[in-house]
Design a protein around this motif. Structure first.
Motif, PDB file in Angstrom:
ATOM      1  N   TYR A   7      10.851 -24.318  21.324  1.00  0.00           N
ATOM      2  CA  TYR A   7      10.421 -25.104  20.159  1.00  0.00           C
ATOM      3  C   TYR A   7      10.954 -26.529  20.284  1.00  0.00           C
ATOM      4  CZ  TYR A   7      11.076 -27.084  15.504  1.00  0.00           C
ATOM      5  OH  TYR A   7      11.113 -27.941  14.427  1.00  0.00           O
ATOM      6  N   ALA A   8      10.148 -27.489  19.822  1.00  0.00           N
ATOM      7  CA  ALA A   8      10.577 -28.889  19.758  1.00  0.00           C
ATOM      8  C   ALA A   8      10.161 -29.453  18.405  1.00  0.00           C
ATOM      9  CB  ALA A   8       9.930 -29.703  20.876  1.00  0.00           C
ATOM     10  N   PRO A   9      10.971 -30.337  17.825  1.00  0.00           N
ATOM     11  CA  PRO A   9      10.569 -30.962  16.565  1.00  0.00           C
ATOM     12  C   PRO A   9       9.176 -31.576  16.695  1.00  0.00           C
ATOM     13  CG  PRO A   9      12.836 -31.514  17.085  1.00  0.00           C
ATOM     14  CD  PRO A   9      12.264 -30.810  18.300  1.00  0.00           C
ATOM     15  N   GLY A  10       8.368 -31.387  15.668  1.00  0.00           N
ATOM     16  CA  GLY A  10       6.995 -31.874  15.685  1.00  0.00           C
ATOM     17  C   GLY A  10       5.988 -30.781  15.991  1.00  0.00           C
ATOM     18  N   ASP A  11       6.462 -29.618  16.455  1.00  0.00           N
ATOM     19  CA  ASP A  11       5.556 -28.520  16.813  1.00  0.00           C
ATOM     20  C   ASP A  11       4.776 -27.964  15.626  1.00  0.00           C
ATOM     21  OD1 ASP A  11       5.958 -28.516  19.547  1.00  0.00           O
ATOM     22  OD2 ASP A  11       7.456 -26.901  19.516  1.00  0.00           O
ATOM     23  N   ALA A  20       3.246 -29.743  13.330  1.00  0.00           N
ATOM     24  CA  ALA A  20       2.209 -30.675  12.870  1.00  0.00           C
ATOM     25  C   ALA A  20       0.857 -29.969  12.832  1.00  0.00           C
ATOM     26  CB  ALA A  20       2.147 -31.893  13.786  1.00  0.00           C
ATOM     27  N   GLY A  21       0.185 -30.053  11.699  1.00  0.00           N
ATOM     28  CA  GLY A  21      -1.139 -29.465  11.549  1.00  0.00           C
ATOM     29  C   GLY A  21      -1.143 -27.996  11.174  1.00  0.00           C
ATOM     30  N   ALA A  22       0.024 -27.388  11.041  1.00  0.00           N
ATOM     31  CA  ALA A  22       0.089 -25.970  10.687  1.00  0.00           C
ATOM     32  C   ALA A  22      -0.081 -25.785   9.181  1.00  0.00           C
ATOM     33  CB  ALA A  22       1.413 -25.364  11.136  1.00  0.00           C
ATOM     34  N   ALA A  23      -0.701 -24.676   8.814  1.00  0.00           N
ATOM     35  CA  ALA A  23      -0.822 -24.302   7.405  1.00  0.00           C
ATOM     36  C   ALA A  23       0.262 -23.304   7.020  1.00  0.00           C
ATOM     37  CB  ALA A  23      -2.200 -23.693   7.139  1.00  0.00           C
ATOM     38  N   ALA A  80      20.016 -21.326  15.252  1.00  0.00           N
ATOM     39  CA  ALA A  80      19.832 -22.778  15.147  1.00  0.00           C
ATOM     40  C   ALA A  80      18.359 -23.152  15.240  1.00  0.00           C
ATOM     41  CB  ALA A  80      20.644 -23.492  16.231  1.00  0.00           C
ATOM     42  N   VAL A  81      17.621 -22.482  16.113  1.00  0.00           N
ATOM     43  CA  VAL A  81      16.189 -22.757  16.242  1.00  0.00           C
ATOM     44  C   VAL A  81      15.470 -22.355  14.960  1.00  0.00           C
ATOM     45  CG1 VAL A  81      14.055 -22.093  17.452  1.00  0.00           C
ATOM     46  CG2 VAL A  81      16.139 -22.620  18.759  1.00  0.00           C
ATOM     47  N   ASN A  82      15.771 -21.184  14.433  1.00  0.00           N
ATOM     48  CA  ASN A  82      15.125 -20.740  13.193  1.00  0.00           C
ATOM     49  C   ASN A  82      15.421 -21.701  12.045  1.00  0.00           C
ATOM     50  OD1 ASN A  82      14.050 -18.538  14.515  1.00  0.00           O
ATOM     51  ND2 ASN A  82      15.543 -17.089  13.717  1.00  0.00           N
ATOM     52  N   ALA A  83      16.651 -22.171  11.962  1.00  0.00           N
ATOM     53  CA  ALA A  83      17.021 -23.125  10.914  1.00  0.00           C
ATOM     54  C   ALA A  83      16.243 -24.427  11.076  1.00  0.00           C
ATOM     55  CB  ALA A  83      18.524 -23.388  10.938  1.00  0.00           C
ATOM     56  N   ALA A  84      16.078 -24.889  12.314  1.00  0.00           N
ATOM     57  CA  ALA A  84      15.342 -26.135  12.563  1.00  0.00           C
ATOM     58  C   ALA A  84      13.864 -25.984  12.211  1.00  0.00           C
ATOM     59  CB  ALA A  84      15.499 -26.554  14.027  1.00  0.00           C
ATOM     60  N   VAL A  85      13.272 -24.845  12.546  1.00  0.00           N
ATOM     61  CA  VAL A  85      11.872 -24.586  12.202  1.00  0.00           C
ATOM     62  C   VAL A  85      11.720 -24.560  10.684  1.00  0.00           C
ATOM     63  CG1 VAL A  85       9.991 -22.882  12.294  1.00  0.00           C
ATOM     64  CG2 VAL A  85      11.355 -23.365  14.348  1.00  0.00           C
ATOM     65  N   GLY A  86      12.632 -23.865  10.004  1.00  0.00           N
ATOM     66  CA  GLY A  86      12.581 -23.811   8.545  1.00  0.00           C
ATOM     67  C   GLY A  86      12.705 -25.199   7.920  1.00  0.00           C
ATOM     68  N   ALA A  87      13.613 -26.002   8.444  1.00  0.00           N
ATOM     69  CA  ALA A  87      13.806 -27.354   7.909  1.00  0.00           C
ATOM     70  C   ALA A  87      12.574 -28.221   8.131  1.00  0.00           C
ATOM     71  CB  ALA A  87      15.033 -28.001   8.555  1.00  0.00           C
ATOM     72  N   GLU A  88      11.996 -28.158   9.342  1.00  0.00           N
ATOM     73  CA  GLU A  88      10.796 -28.956   9.608  1.00  0.00           C
ATOM     74  C   GLU A  88       9.660 -28.519   8.685  1.00  0.00           C
ATOM     75  OE1 GLU A  88       7.407 -30.056  12.950  1.00  0.00           O
ATOM     76  OE2 GLU A  88       9.254 -29.118  13.670  1.00  0.00           O
ATOM     77  N   ALA A  89       9.487 -27.210   8.526  1.00  0.00           N
ATOM     78  CA  ALA A  89       8.400 -26.708   7.673  1.00  0.00           C
ATOM     79  C   ALA A  89       8.579 -27.178   6.233  1.00  0.00           C
ATOM     80  CB  ALA A  89       8.338 -25.189   7.743  1.00  0.00           C
ATOM     81  N   ARG A  90       9.785 -27.079   5.722  1.00  0.00           N
ATOM     82  CA  ARG A  90      10.013 -27.501   4.337  1.00  0.00           C
ATOM     83  C   ARG A  90       9.781 -29.003   4.184  1.00  0.00           C
ATOM     84  NH1 ARG A  90      13.856 -23.788   5.298  1.00  0.00           N
ATOM     85  NH2 ARG A  90      15.506 -25.343   5.569  1.00  0.00           N
ATOM     86  N   THR A  91      10.191 -29.798   5.169  1.00  0.00           N
ATOM     87  CA  THR A  91       9.963 -31.244   5.133  1.00  0.00           C
ATOM     88  C   THR A  91       8.471 -31.560   5.109  1.00  0.00           C
ATOM     89  OG1 THR A  91      12.034 -31.726   6.264  1.00  0.00           O
ATOM     90  CG2 THR A  91      10.333 -33.410   6.397  1.00  0.00           C
ATOM     91  N   ARG A  92       7.693 -30.776   5.862  1.00  0.00           N
ATOM     92  CA  ARG A  92       6.244 -30.985   5.948  1.00  0.00           C
ATOM     93  C   ARG A  92       5.483 -30.251   4.832  1.00  0.00           C
ATOM     94  NH1 ARG A  92       4.215 -32.947  10.833  1.00  0.00           N
ATOM     95  NH2 ARG A  92       5.765 -33.219  12.500  1.00  0.00           N
ATOM     96  N   ARG A  94      -4.311 -22.802  10.795  1.00  0.00           N
ATOM     97  CA  ARG A  94      -3.392 -22.686  11.935  1.00  0.00           C
ATOM     98  C   ARG A  94      -2.021 -22.189  11.496  1.00  0.00           C
ATOM     99  NH1 ARG A  94      -0.092 -26.774  14.870  1.00  0.00           N
ATOM    100  NH2 ARG A  94       0.290 -25.874  16.932  1.00  0.00           N
ATOM    101  N   ALA A  95      -1.528 -21.179  12.195  1.00  0.00           N
ATOM    102  CA  ALA A  95      -0.166 -20.687  12.007  1.00  0.00           C
ATOM    103  C   ALA A  95       0.615 -20.952  13.276  1.00  0.00           C
ATOM    104  CB  ALA A  95      -0.168 -19.191  11.718  1.00  0.00           C
ATOM    105  N   VAL A  96       1.870 -21.370  13.127  1.00  0.00           N
ATOM    106  CA  VAL A  96       2.761 -21.551  14.260  1.00  0.00           C
ATOM    107  C   VAL A  96       3.909 -20.568  14.099  1.00  0.00           C
ATOM    108  CG1 VAL A  96       4.343 -23.108  15.462  1.00  0.00           C
ATOM    109  CG2 VAL A  96       2.167 -23.977  14.587  1.00  0.00           C
TER     110      VAL A  96
END
Length: 149
Positions: free
Chosen positions: A63-67, A69-72, A82-94, A18-20
Motif C-alpha cells: 500500500y502507498a498513500p494515495g491508493d 483515490a477514486g474509491a467508494a 501500521a498499514v491498516n491504521a494508515a489506510v483507515g486514516a487516508e479513507a477518513r480524510t477522503r 470501486r472498492a480498494v
C-alpha cells in the motif's frame, strides 16, 4: 452520548463502484469476493494474494498513500497494524467509508457476515464484536434463508 454498540444496518447499491482492499490474506480475500458478488469493481493491494478471485484487480505491491483515490469503499485487512491504521486514516480524510479489520475504533462501517438465500439477503454484526457468535448466527440464518427459496 455513550456508544451503545448499536449499528444501523444500511443496504446500498454498490454495483459499478470501486472498492480498494489492502491486504491479501483470508479476511481480505473473503471481503473482496463478497464485494465482487455485489457488483463492485474491486482492487486488492498486497504483495501476495492468498487466493485469486475472478474479476478483481490485484496490484502486487505494498500500500502507498494515495491508493484510495477514486474509491467508494475501503477495507484495511493487512497483517500490519501500521498499514491498516494508515489506510483507515487516508479513507477518513477522503470521506471514504472504511472497515479496519484489526481495530473497530478506526472503522466508519462494519463489514457484516453476509447471508444469502433465494431473493433474501441478511447482514449480521455483533454489538460487542463477538465474531464467534456472528459466525454461529450466520450459519443458522443462511440455513433459514435457503428454506425460503
Amino acid at each position: 452520548m455513550a456508544d451503545s454498540g448499536a449499528r444501523f444496518p444500511l443496504f446500498v447499491d454498490v454495483a459499478g463502484k470501486r472498492a480498494v482492499i489492502v491486504g491479501g490474506g483470508r479476511v481480505a480475500v473473503r471481503r473482496a469476493a463478497v464485494l465482487r458478488r455485489f457488483g463492485m469493481e474491486v482492487t486488492v493491494i498486497s504483495p501476495a494474494l492468498r487466493e485469486q478471485i475472478e474479476g478483481i484487480v490485484h496490484l502486487a505491491r505494498p500500500y502507498a498513500p494515495g491508493d484510495l483515490a477514486g474509491a467508494a469503499l475501503a477495507v484495511a485487512a493487512s497483517d500490519d497494524r501500521a498499514v491498516n491504521a494508515a489506510v483507515g486514516a487516508e479513507a477518513r480524510t477522503r470521506h471514504i467509508p472504511v472497515s479496519v479489520a484489526d481495530c473497530p475504533e478506526e472503522c466508519t462501517f462494519f463489514f457484516p457476515a453476509v447471508c444469502e438465500g433465494g431473493e433474501l439477503i441478511a447482514g449480521l454484526i455483533s454489538r460487542n464484536g463477538d465474531h464467534w457468535a456472528v459466525a454461529a448466527a450466520a450459519k443458522a440464518v443462511r440455513k433459514t434463508l435457503e428454506g425460503w427459496k
